[in-house]
Motif scaffolding. Structure first.
Motif, mmCIF file in Angstrom:
data_model
loop_
_atom_site.group_PDB
_atom_site.id
_atom_site.type_symbol
_atom_site.label_atom_id
_atom_site.label_comp_id
_atom_site.label_asym_id
_atom_site.label_seq_id
_atom_site.Cartn_x
_atom_site.Cartn_y
_atom_site.Cartn_z
ATOM 1 N N GLY A 164 2.013 4.148 -2.671
ATOM 2 C CA GLY A 164 1.624 5.248 -3.255
ATOM 3 C C GLY A 164 1.593 6.488 -2.306
ATOM 4 N N ILE A 165 2.027 6.252 -1.204
ATOM 5 C CA ILE A 165 1.926 7.106 -0.101
ATOM 6 C C ILE A 165 2.810 8.055 -0.151
ATOM 7 C CG2 ILE A 165 1.696 7.622 2.326
ATOM 8 C CD1 ILE A 165 0.504 4.550 2.651
ATOM 9 N N LEU A 196 0.764 -1.138 -0.080
ATOM 10 C CA LEU A 196 -0.039 0.002 -0.145
ATOM 11 C C LEU A 196 0.862 1.224 0.276
ATOM 12 C CD1 LEU A 196 -2.641 -0.732 2.530
ATOM 13 C CD2 LEU A 196 -3.164 -0.036 0.180
ATOM 14 N N SER A 197 1.826 1.401 0.866
ATOM 15 C CA SER A 197 2.686 2.557 0.966
ATOM 16 C C SER A 197 3.307 2.984 -0.088
ATOM 17 C CB SER A 197 3.650 2.707 2.078
ATOM 18 O OG SER A 197 4.258 0.928 2.168
#
Lengths: 371, 194
Positions: free
Chosen positions: A94-95, A91-92
């Motif tokens: 795209g953070i 997930l991260s």
């Protein structure tokens, strides 16, 4: 609650417990305060006023609807669930905030620190190496050496066995073989010294100072070779001197590859770029014997410029390059006894509308001639 | 009691309970959004940062502390996150440990006040709050308008509780100092009129 009997309006406005009751009342808080007010009815007014002020002062907050919050949270939940299905996807990735710039990483900072330390250490080591050229020379020489260190503040005169004289500046050191038994008279220097060498063509005199080797038969010259200076300088007062970089220098070789210096010339060795440059000393002096100096007359009266330059050339022992044909039509009238060489050149050149340049320890006169 | 419930939700979340996580998000989002908007006037950036923060928390839930003040913990994380984000986006040379720009506008709601005297006093406080240093403003905001305790404020700002007290005292001092002059002036006015 005792304190509240006497507190002022401002104390109430800034009081945590009071504010909590006004802004976020709970049944317990209400009960407490109402009880207290019935015990202290005279405080009713001030409590009223304070609560008005507390309620009136607001912070401007942006508005966001409950609906929007729900949809944003749904999006987040959706991403989390999608990740569960896909498994591997991180997930991260795209953070944005997790993308810490490369220079902010701890490992980068650590690496940079180490690199810096290493570079500093290396620099110091390098420095130390070049500093100790003198020590290296001395330990490499197998013969028994005499060392003289000038620990005082005044120059110290050292008389060598062969009759030569060394004027050692404060803080400088020399080492040499007392008897000069080898093919050369070898001397090592760190610091500054002026040498007056007794002539002996069979045994050249060699001065090792930092990266330079100076070879002479018999002359006087000075060497500046301080540990921390960026340059090594050899200046010639009388006679001829040849200077070579110590790198690649071979004592036994017949031919001494180096720059030849004549009086009033100097050589500067740049230790960083390892380059030798020949130029003139800052204050050229007369090379003539005293008797000749007395006969010398720098008061020119309508003298052709080429003759003037000839006089200077002889007086200072510096080669002056000029076009004699052009300059013979340029008369010079000037009393020049008191000036140094550069001042003299300046005055003459002004008079004949010429310019002078110092190149490779020579003086070059640029002139278009005179009508 | 409220805190006990918050903590139970948090612990359920760190053990992987997604509905607990959803409840936390719903509960904390408005506060985070309000607080975040003090650092950036761009509401999209603030929303993005909050979502990113939640995603990050979910990913690292196993490693999170179990016993935290949820509100303070989230506000502190968001504060750092927006600050970092700003630095990266704008290539701001400001070092990451420097305080981010905190902007807040205080106002007085006239509707509450019929009494002219109280209105002037309120405005007086508002003006003082508007002019105190940024650091004091942020502490006052967290204390009075987000209702955080001293230790929670310390956690949000990464400073010691003692420093929080000191900053609060400084803010109170300026408020009281400005107030006094106005207060006596008004009292005098009051007596003359009556």
């Amino acid at each position: 609650m005792e304190n509240y009997k006497y507190c002022s309006l401002q104390d109430l406005v800034l009081d945590d417990f009071f504010r909590e009751w006004v802004l976020l009342p709970t049944p317990e808080l209400n009960a407490k305060w109402h009880q207290w007010l019935s015990d202290n009815p005279e405080r009713w007014d001030i409590i009223q006023d304070a609560s008005v002020i507390v309620k009136a002062i607001k912070v401007e907050e942006p508005s966001i609807s409950q609906q929007e919050i729900r949809s944003l949270i749904q999006k987040t939940i959706h991403k989390i669930e999608k990740k569960k299905e896909d498994g591997a996807e991180v997930l991260s990735s795209g953070i944005k905030p997790l993308k810490i710039a490369f220079f902010q990483h701890t490992w980068f900072r650590l690496a940079a620190s180490f690199l810096l330390l290493f570079a500093l250490g290396w620099l110091v080591y390098e420095r130390y190496q070049t500093d100790n050229l003198y020590d290296k020379f001395v330990t490499d020489n197998k013969s028994k050496l005499i060392e003289v260190i000038n620990k005082g503040v005044n120059p110290q005169i050292v008389q060598l066995n062969d009759g030569s004289k060394v004027t050692l500046n404060a803080g400088s050191r020399i080492s040499y073989e007392a008897s000069f038994s080898g093919n050369n008279r070898v001397l090592y220097l760190t610091g500054e010294a002026f040498f007056e060498v007794v002539r002996n063509p069979q045994k050249p005199f060699l001065v090792y100072a930092n990266e330079l080797v100076t070879k002479v038969l018999g002359t006087s010259f000075s060497v500046k070779a301080n540990k921390f200076d960026k340059q090594v300088v050899v200046e010639v007062k009388t006679g001829k001197v040849s200077v070579s970089a110590q790198k690649g220098f071979d004592e036994k070789a017949d031919k001494f590859k180096g720059l030849i210096l004549t009086p009033n010339q100097k050589v500067v060795y740049d230790r960083e770029v390892e380059q030798l440059t020949k130029s003139l000393v800052a204050e050229p002096i007369l090379v003539l014997q005293e008797k000749e100096v007395q006969m010398m007359d720098f008061n020119f009266d309508d003298t052709p410029a080429n003759e003037v330059f000839e006089v200077l050339e002889n007086a200072y022992g510096i080669h002056i390059i000029y076009d004699a044909d052009l300059l013979k039509n340029c008369p010079v009238t000037a009393p020049l006894s008191d000036q140094n060489l550069y001042k003299k050149l300046k005055i003459i050149c002004k008079a004949i509308e010429a310019e002078y340049e110092l190149i490779d320890g020579q003086i070059i006169i640029q002139s278009k001639g005179c009508k | 009691m409220e805190q006990q419930r918050e903590l139970e939700l948090w612990q359920a979340f760190t053990e992987g309970d997604i509905s607990a996580f959803e409840a936390i998000m719903l509960e904390q989002f408005p506060t985070l959004y309000q607080y975040g908007s003090k650092f950036s006037s761009n509401s999209e950036i603030v929303k993005d940062c909050i979502q990113d923060l939640f995603l990050y928390l979910w990913e690292h839930k196993e490693h999170l502390a179990k016993n935290v003040s949820v509100k303070a913990y989230l506000m502190s994380s968001l504060r750092r996150r927006i600050h970092l984000n700003k630095n990266i986006v704008s290539f701001d040379p400001m070092p990451a440990n420097e305080s981010p720009l905190f902007q807040v506008a205080f106002s007085v709601e006239d509707a509450f006040i019929e009494n002219e005297y109280l209105q002037r006093l309120s405005n007086q406080i508002k003006d003082t709050l508007t002019h105190i240093p940024q650091r004091q403003k942020e502490v006052i905001y967290l204390r009075f308008f987000q209702n955080l305790h001293r230790d929670q404020i310390a956690e949000v700002l990464c400073i010691t509780p003692q420093t929080v007290s000191n900053i609060l005292q400084m803010a109170f001092k300026s408020i009281k100092k400005n107030w006094k002059t106005e207060y006596f002036g008004l009292l005098f006015f009051y007596f003359v009129l009556n």
